[in-house]
Design a protein around this motif. Structure first.
Motif, PDB file in Angstrom:
ATOM      1  N   THR A   1     -10.543  -0.487  16.253  1.00 27.75           N
ATOM      2  CA  THR A   1     -10.574   0.894  16.748  1.00 27.75           C
ATOM      3  C   THR A   1     -10.932   0.908  18.229  1.00 27.75           C
TER       4      THR A   1
ATOM      5  N   TRP B   1      -5.491  11.286  16.152  1.00 29.10           N
ATOM      6  CA  TRP B   1      -4.971  10.615  14.958  1.00 29.10           C
ATOM      7  C   TRP B   1      -5.724   9.315  14.682  1.00 29.10           C
TER       8      TRP B   1
ATOM      9  N   GLU C   1      -7.580   8.459  11.136  1.00 25.65           N
ATOM     10  CA  GLU C   1      -7.431   7.169  10.453  1.00 25.65           C
ATOM     11  C   GLU C   1      -8.791   6.531  10.212  1.00 25.65           C
TER      12      GLU C   1
ATOM     13  N   VAL D   1      -8.127   0.568   7.484  1.00 26.66           N
ATOM     14  CA  VAL D   1      -6.859   0.341   8.181  1.00 26.66           C
ATOM     15  C   VAL D   1      -7.133  -0.341   9.518  1.00 26.66           C
TER      16      VAL D   1
END
Length: 191
Positions: A176, A159, A163, A170
């Motif tokens: 990340t 997921w 994203e 985001v």
């Protein structure tokens, strides 16, 4: 059906790009021919129908995402620690996000599989086998954690990759990386 393996592979790779750019509804033989830069009608000589093209595109994504013997060899040489798992997870996220079109094509194929039972079976079998290979590798290598550790990392990082590839703002690059580290630290037991 034609048998030129290089041409077939080029057409399948073109199909992956079409899926990523235009979605499953945009995947036509004509679009694949155009993407591959071959004469119109070429793809229809290599694939019996659109379902065959979809299925082979799904299989090809997994081939292209395979880390290869060199990465596997490097992984086997690492110490059996949480830090090593973290390093491997960063490598995996980097490898997958570098093949953006492949991952986006796979998302399109997953959605299409909800309407095509044959494609659903192929993808289910492929993803299940891929996940089992990862579990087996993890357990046989002696890295910390068990089969559930691998499944939880798979779910969390998939997921995060979605994203990253669909809404990159985001979480930026640094966030990340932090989230990959956090997932490993939350999921993988210390050694």
């Amino acid at each position: 059906m034609r048998q030129n393996p290089e041409r077939r592979t080029a057409l399948i790779d073109a199909a992956i790009e079409v899926l990523a750019d235009q979605g499953a509804r945009g995947l036509t033989f004509r679009a694949v021919d155009t993407q591959a830069g071959v004469p119109i009608g070429t793809a229809s000589n290599y694939f019996a129908n659109r379902d065959a093209l979809l299925t082979q595109a799904g299989q090809r994504v997994f081939q292209r995402l395979d880390p290869g013997a060199e990465v596997v060899g490097e992984a086997l040489a690492l110490p059996r620690t949480r830090a090593s798992v973290e390093r491997l997870m960063h490598e995996m996220v980097g490898r997958i996000t570098a093949f953006r079109s492949g991952f986006l094509a796979m998302l399109e194929l997953r959605l299409e599989a909800t309407r095509r039972p044959e494609l659903a079976k192929v993808l289910t079998d492929q993803i299940r086998a891929n996940l089992q290979e990862n579990i087996d590798f993890h357990l046989q290598s002696g890295m910390p954690g068990d089969a559930e550790t691998v499944v939880m990392l798979y779910l969390a990082l998939n997921w995060l990759i979605v994203e990253r590839l669909t809404l990159p703002e985001v979480f930026g690059d640094e966030r990340t990386k932090e989230l990959v580290t956090a997932a490993v630290n939350q999921i993988v037991p210390p050694r």
